[in-house]
Each structure stands twice: as structure tokens, then as C-alpha cells.
Write an enzyme that holds these catalytic residues in place. Structure first.
Site, PDB file in Angstrom:
ATOM      1  N   ARG A 137      -4.990   5.605  98.063  1.00  0.00           N
ATOM      2  CA  ARG A 137      -5.247   4.568  97.063  1.00  0.00           C
ATOM      3  C   ARG A 137      -5.104   3.184  97.681  1.00  0.00           C
ATOM      4  NH1 ARG A 137      -7.840   3.808  92.280  1.00  0.00           N
ATOM      5  NH2 ARG A 137      -6.581   2.810  90.668  1.00  0.00           N
ATOM      6  N   THR A 144     -17.437   5.308  91.063  1.00  0.00           N
ATOM      7  CA  THR A 144     -16.723   6.384  91.760  1.00  0.00           C
ATOM      8  C   THR A 144     -17.630   7.564  92.052  1.00  0.00           C
ATOM      9  OG1 THR A 144     -14.726   5.731  90.604  1.00  0.00           O
ATOM     10  CG2 THR A 144     -14.660   7.853  91.622  1.00  0.00           C
ATOM     11  N   THR A 195     -13.673   5.967  95.657  1.00  0.00           N
ATOM     12  CA  THR A 195     -14.204   4.889  94.821  1.00  0.00           C
ATOM     13  C   THR A 195     -14.106   3.552  95.522  1.00  0.00           C
ATOM     14  OG1 THR A 195     -14.037   3.942  92.584  1.00  0.00           O
ATOM     15  CG2 THR A 195     -11.973   4.335  93.721  1.00  0.00           C
ATOM     16  N   GLU A 245     -10.310  -2.837  93.274  1.00  0.00           N
ATOM     17  CA  GLU A 245      -9.414  -1.862  92.632  1.00  0.00           C
ATOM     18  C   GLU A 245      -8.254  -2.515  91.891  1.00  0.00           C
ATOM     19  OE1 GLU A 245      -9.911   1.716  91.692  1.00  0.00           O
ATOM     20  OE2 GLU A 245     -10.745   1.342  93.682  1.00  0.00           O
ATOM     21  N   ASP A 302      -7.637  -2.495  88.207  1.00  0.00           N
ATOM     22  CA  ASP A 302      -7.045  -1.349  87.489  1.00  0.00           C
ATOM     23  C   ASP A 302      -5.612  -1.627  87.035  1.00  0.00           C
ATOM     24  OD1 ASP A 302      -9.240   0.266  87.519  1.00  0.00           O
ATOM     25  OD2 ASP A 302      -8.415   1.798  88.841  1.00  0.00           O
ATOM     26  N   SER A 324      -4.445   4.965  88.739  1.00  0.00           N
ATOM     27  CA  SER A 324      -5.815   5.482  88.737  1.00  0.00           C
ATOM     28  C   SER A 324      -5.961   6.553  87.664  1.00  0.00           C
ATOM     29  CB  SER A 324      -6.117   6.082  90.109  1.00  0.00           C
ATOM     30  OG  SER A 324      -7.339   6.771  90.089  1.00  0.00           O
ATOM     31  N   SER A 325      -7.217   6.914  87.415  1.00  0.00           N
ATOM     32  CA  SER A 325      -7.516   8.066  86.548  1.00  0.00           C
ATOM     33  C   SER A 325      -8.165   9.198  87.342  1.00  0.00           C
ATOM     34  CB  SER A 325      -8.495   7.652  85.452  1.00  0.00           C
ATOM     35  OG  SER A 325      -7.954   6.626  84.687  1.00  0.00           O
ATOM     36  N   GLY A 360     -16.032   8.076  86.825  1.00  0.00           N
ATOM     37  CA  GLY A 360     -16.073   7.610  85.440  1.00  0.00           C
ATOM     38  C   GLY A 360     -14.837   6.919  84.924  1.00  0.00           C
ATOM     39  N   GLY A 361     -14.036   6.258  85.782  1.00  0.00           N
ATOM     40  CA  GLY A 361     -12.871   5.527  85.286  1.00  0.00           C
ATOM     41  C   GLY A 361     -11.979   6.448  84.472  1.00  0.00           C
TER      42      GLY A 361
HETATM   43  N1  GLU Z   1     -10.699   2.619  89.420  1.00  0.00           N
HETATM   44  C1  GLU Z   1     -10.923   3.877  88.785  1.00  0.00           C
HETATM   45  C2  GLU Z   1      -9.717   4.767  88.925  1.00  0.00           C
HETATM   46  O1  GLU Z   1      -9.073   4.743  89.917  1.00  0.00           O
HETATM   47  C3  GLU Z   1     -12.066   4.557  89.389  1.00  0.00           C
HETATM   48  C4  GLU Z   1     -13.299   3.769  89.207  1.00  0.00           C
HETATM   49  C5  GLU Z   1     -14.202   4.395  88.249  1.00  0.00           C
HETATM   50  O2  GLU Z   1     -14.330   5.612  88.235  1.00  0.00           O
HETATM   51  O3  GLU Z   1     -14.850   3.661  87.565  1.00  0.00           O
HETATM   52  O4  GLU Z   1      -9.450   5.523  88.056  1.00  0.00           O
END
Ligand code: GLU
Length: 599
Positions: free
Chosen positions: A108, A414, A432, A453, A456, A475-476, A496-497
Site C-alpha cells: 500500500r 483499480t 491501483t 491514494e 482515501d 483501502s477496500s 471499484g473502490g
Molecule cells: N483506493 C481504492 C482502495 O484502496 C482503490 C481505488 C478504486 O478501486 O477505485 O480501496
């Protein structure tokens, strides 16, 4: 167990799909882009046909799943540069067959030492507000975290691979040097980022030649990136963290290469050479959970992915989803997602900064203590109390905090890839650069985009995910490996965040509760609830019986074109493998196997 019957369905699908697939797994031949491939000897699935080809060639040459994952990811850095690349970060989950062990690598991005909770405050706002998210936070030096991806690749290869970094980068270097064909997705992603990309000289030179995105069907080359990868190959990953690339990154973050009259204010960041020098990949234990006899291995903090997937499934364990009307089953999934996101938003952050009560959140007596409501509920404002359920001997939280707001601005970018090899190893890897197009800032002369990043982090303070020096934003990402009771190994994940979490839950329930084979479990329409007032629904679900049933239960929807271009694979006990990509989301992905099944 439903999955047993689905094995026969999967086999049937395999036979049908094989009849349709004319693909020759020979290095350097043209390859067809198909979403499902069946066979043996190893497999790759990614969003891009060239990247999957690079990975499968590594497997053909005897490389293992880790080698193939790095090679595929490096190729995605060329062909899918708005979702992935060496300017970003990611999480890798690895199943080592000979040791029967799962390892997770945390690559990360990390906040520079100069970051404070006031990271995004607008210096020109007398009221002390934050900079607007779009475009000022997104496209700024402030949002750039120290990239983790190059060291993640090197760490994965050194510990668990067989190739050198130079060998793993070989296919990607060729792609960057000799080019690849621009597809709709690539062209659209540039077009959607036109304003941000046009603000930077380096980015517009590369991605907006003559002011326009490269035409669909044209050949796109990135000689600067080929040289950068060559530098990594020749001088090692140290050149990124301590050498010329480090110097170029720091210069770019501190003084973004802005055009003469940008259309928005671009804020510099304060990353230093020391920040890059200090960066480390963390080898972390997986988050382990059980769902109806399946063992799930997910990514732990600083990703909330594995924990929140496991908590959602834990809350659902007492509902026999497969026996319910589809609308009622979806209602329960939605409400379980809401409850799990309420806890996620309240408790989770970088474990080196926050005493997150993970053991309590995952304790089966805790997840079983939730009862799902009969009708749709409003956003949850009181989190659960996992503290009495902590089996961790040293929890230091003594009070339940108030619910923290979710960060609704997380991007939808991502990419996820999966690999398997002839030795039985499997990799599930999500990487990502945060937003599609990251910060929008190409490092001049080096051909890669820096992440954004640090957006986030949560800016409504206090918050377990507040920006702090050296901290990794929550993160997700949820790269997942699951072991089925009868010996299947499954690997899957999604971009997909924060919808990554609900997409992974959806694939898991499609597989386990609804008995769908992996291709259908991945391609089925998706919905996503993240403790908001409405549930996001893909268009194809709107107007269906189940959507109507949900409306009757009080649910409100926000429609969207697509959620999460996922990939996955399934390794059957007899050694055959099915690799699966999307048939249509994000233009469709590419699944490949080393030895194509002959039916
Ligand atoms: N920043 C997101 C995360 O770490 C990933 C980016 C995304 O999938 O849009 O969860």
C-alpha cells in the site's frame, strides 16, 4: 451443499466454452480475448488480453504463479496505465501449495512524513475548509503516497517467485517499446480525464498527443516507461526508491509539471527522498474466516477488504439465502453490508496507528449477534460493539466510538488479476493508482502516472483513517482466496473502490448460496450497499422482480452502468483450472490457461 451440484454445472460450462474458444497458448502468437478458459498447467485472468498473454507466457516458460502475477501486473502498467502501475500500490494474496500456506503482501502507498491531519485544507479558504475533491485534491502532489508496487513485485519475487525482476518485466518492456492496440476502454479513460491530463505537460504529451486521446485501433507506445522498466531491470528496485527514479518522483510531487495556464489550482506535495528510502512492504497474516464450510483468506488492514467481506458473510451465515425468494435474499445481503460498513467506517484504519478491534469484529458470536431487519433501514448511526468479543489479549479500546462518516469519494478504478501454476500455487492480486488516471501526473521522462491514494484518508476528524505521517490510507481492496470443503481452490477479486467489498461478497454468495458456476457468479448483475441512504444497482437489475420486491421493502436505488470488472479462477481437485474474466464490464477481460482442455 450447493457447490457440489455446481461442479457439474461448471464442467458443463467448461465443455461449452471450450467449443467456442480457439486459442493457442504459444508464445508470441496472436491470442483471442475470451472471458472463460478451461484447462490445466496454470492460468491467468486479467482485464487485458495483452497482460494475460504476458502472464501465460511466463507460465509456459516454467515460471510460477507469483512470477506470472508480477509479469501480468507489469504489463497492465503499460496497457491499463490509468488503473495500475509502478506509481501506485496494491495487495497480493498468495497460496503456496507446497507449504499449504497463505501469505499476504501489503504494498500500500504510504503518507510522507510531512503529512498531517490538515493534509487537504484549502490555504485560500478563510473558513478553513478542504480543497474541492475534484480536481484539486485528486490532481495534486498532496494526494501522492509513496508508491508500493515496485517493492511489492520485488518482495513477491524474492520470497516466493523463481524469476528475477528483470525477467518478470521482460514482456512488459516489449509492450511499452513496441506498442499495443488502443481499445475503447483506454481511449474513453483518457477522454474522461482530459481536463486533468491537460493540466500537466508530461501527461498531455503522452496521453493527449495533438490535444486528443489516441484513436481506437492505433498503436500506443510508451518508450519512457520501457526505459524506466529497463532501469528497474538493470539496476534493481533500489533505483526506484533511492536512485534517479526517486529523485524524479520527489521533484514531480514537490513541483508538479503544470502547463502555463492550468484550468485549476494544482497543489504541490511534500514527499522527500527520505520518504521513498523508508518505504517497506509488509508481509502480513491473512484475515481468515469461515463461511458455510468455505475457508476465506483475505487482505487485512490497512485494507478493510478482507475484514468487511468476512463480517458481512458472518452476519449472513444464519440466513439460508439460497432457499429465500431472490428479493428477500438481496434485502438481507444489503442490510448485512450496511451493518458491516457501519463498523468498518467506525473502527478500521492503518493497524500501526489504530487499535482496530479486528478479532472482535470477526468473532462468530459477534457476527451472529446481529439480527437483520424485516424492511430497509436508514443509514446506521450506532456501530456494533465488538469489544467484548475481542479474543485479542491486548485491546486498548475501552469505549465504542461514534459512527464515523464513510468516505464517499473513493474512486472506482483499480484492477484485479489472478494466476495459478502447475505447482498448485495461486495468486489473487489487486493493484491501483486510486482514481482512474491516478493523480493525472506523469513523472516527466519516466512514463508512469503517480497515484492519488492519499485521497482515501478521511478528512472529517477525529477518524481512525485520518491522514497522519507515515500512515497508509485505509483501502477496500479485497483480493481473496477461498478453500472449498471438497478441495476446490477459488481466487477472486475486483476493482471499484469501496464497492470492491460488496462485489466480493456478491461473488461469494453467488458461488456458495446460489450455486452459480464461477463465470456466472462473476458476470451476474451487481448491487452495493455501503451504509448509505440508497443501494447502488447495475442498470440490468432495474425493473426485475427482485428489484421490485426490494422497493416494496423500502429500498431506494441509485442506478449505475457497471460495478467492478472482476476476475477469478477455480482449481478443481482433479487439477483442472477454470480462469474467468468479465464478458462485458470494462470492455471484457481475458482468461487463459496453459494447456487448453480438449473436450
Ligand atoms: N483506493 C481504492 C482502495 O484502496 C482503490 C481505488 C478504486 O478501486 O477505485 O480501496
Amino acid at each position: 451443499m450447493k457447490r457440489k451440484s455446481s461442479y457439474f454445472l461448471a464442467t458443463l460450462c467448461a465443455v461449452l466454452a471450450t467449443g467456442l474458444i480457439a486459442w493457442s497458448a504459444v508464445a508470441n502468437t496472436a491470442v483471442a480475448k475470451v472471458p472463460v478458459a478451461n484447462g490445466s498447467g496454470g492460468a491467468v485472468a486479467s482485464v487485458d488480453v495483452e497482460a494475460s498473454r504476458v502472464g501465460i507466457e511466463v507460465l509456459h516458460q516454467g515460471g510460477n504463479a507469483v512470477d506470472a502475477a508480477v509479469a501480468t501486473a507489469a504489463a497492465l502498467g503499460v496497457t491499463d496505465p490509468f488503473s495500475a502501475g509502478i506509481g501506485g500500490g496494491g495487495f497480493m494474496v498468495i497460496y503456496l501449495h507446497d507449504q499449504d500456506r497463505i501469505i499476504t503482501l501489503d504494498g500500500r502507498e504510504e503518507a510522507p512524513a510531512a503529512v498531517t491531519p490538515a493534509l487537504f485544507l484549502d490555504p485560500d479558504d478563510p473558513a478553513g475548509g478542504n480543497l474541492p475533491f475534484f480536481p484539486n485534491r485528486m490532481s495534486s502532489g498532496l494526494a501522492v503516497g509513496v508508491p508500493g508496487t515496485p517493492l511489492n513485485w520485488q518482495t513477491a519475487l524474492s520470497r516466493y517467485g523463481t524469476l528475477s525482476l528483470a525477467d518478470a518485466l521482460h514482456g512488459a518492456i516489449d509492450l511499452a517499446e513496441f506498442g499495443f492496440t488502443v481499445d475503447d476502454t483506454f481511449a474513453q479513460q483518457v477522454a474522461r480525464n482530459r481536463e486533468r491530463f491537460a493540466a500537466f505537460t508530461s501527461t498531455s504529451e503522452l496521453y493527449l498527443p495533438q490535444g486528443e486521446p489516441s484513436a481506437v485501433g492505433s498503436t500506443f507506445k510508451n518508450p519512457d516507461l520501457a526505459n524506466t522498466y529497463r532501469g528497474l531491470a538493470d539496476y534493481g528496485v533500489n533505483s526506484f526508491y533511492r536512485g534517479d527514479i526517486a529523485e524524479a518522483i520527489v521533484a514531480t510531487v514537490q513541483s508538479p509539471p503544470v502547463v502555463a495556464e492550468p484550468t485549476f489550482k494544482v497543489m504541490p506535495g511534500a514527499m522527500t527522498l527520505g520518504d521513498l528510502d523508508r518505504y517497506e512492504v509488509r508481509v502480513r497474516p491473512p484475515v481468515v474466516s469461515d463461511y458455510r464450510g468455505y475457508k476465506f483468506y483475505g487482505m487485512g488492514l490497512p485494507s478493510s477488504g478482507g475484514i468487511t467481506v468476512a463480517q458481512t458473510l458472518g452476519i449472513l451465515e444464519s440466513s439460508d439465502l439460497g432457499s429465500l425468494e431472490r428479493g428477500e435474499a438481496m434485502h438481507r445481503v444489503i442490510e448485512a453490508e450496511r451493518l458491516a460498513f457501519c463498523d468498518r467506517n467506525t473502527y478500521l484504519g492503518d493497524p500501526e496507528y489504530v487499535d482496530a478491534p479486528v478479532a472482535g469484529l470477526l468473532n462468530p458470536t459477534y457476527t451472529a449477534s446481529f439480527s437483520l431487519p424485516a424492511r430497509a433501514t436508514d443509514p446506521c448511526t450506532t456501530p456494533g460493539n465488538p469489544l467484548p468479543h475481542q479474543t485479542d489479549p491486548s485491546p486498548s479500546l475501552t469505549q465504542v466510538p461514534t459512527v464515523a462518516a464513510g468516505n464517499s469519494q473513493e474512486g472506482l478504478s483499480t484492477t484485479h488479476l489472478v494466476t495459478a501454476d502447475q505447482f498448485g500455487n495461486v495468486v489473487s492480486y489487486t493493484l491501483t493508482i486510486e482514481s482512474t488516471g491516478g493523480s493525472g501526473i506523469v513523472v516527466p521522462g519516466y512514463g508512469f502516472i503517480l497515484n492519488n491514494e492519499l485521497t482515501d484518508f478521511d478528512t472529517a476528524l477525529p477518524h481512525p483513517n485520518a491522514p497522519e505521517p507515515g500512515k497508509r490510507p485505509r483501502s477496500s481492496m479485497a483480493p481473496t482466496i477461498a478453500l472449498a470443503p471438497d478441495g476446490h481452490v477459488l481466487a477472486f477479486g475486483s476493482p471499484g473502490g469501496s464497492t470492491i467489498i460488496t462485489t466480493v461478497v456478491g461473488i461469494a454468495t453467488n458461488l456458495i448460496d446460489f450455486g452459480l458456476p464461477l463465470p456466472q457468479a462473476i458476470s451476474a448483475p451487481r448491487f452495493s450497499q455501503r451504509n448509505g441512504s440508497s443501494t447502488t444497482l447495475e442498470h440490468s437489475l432495474d425493473g426485475t422482480d427482485e428489484a421490485n420486491a426490494l422497493r416494496e421493502l423500502g429500498h431506494q436505488f441509485r442506478l449505475t452502468h457497471e460495478i467492478g470488472a472482476a476476475t477469478g479462477l477455480e482449481k478443481f481437485p482433479n487439477g483442472t483450472i477454470q480462469a474467468v474474466a468479465e464478458p462485458s464490464r470494462r470492455g471484457g477481460g481475458a482468461a487463459m490457461v496453459v494447456h487448453q482442455a480438449v473436450e
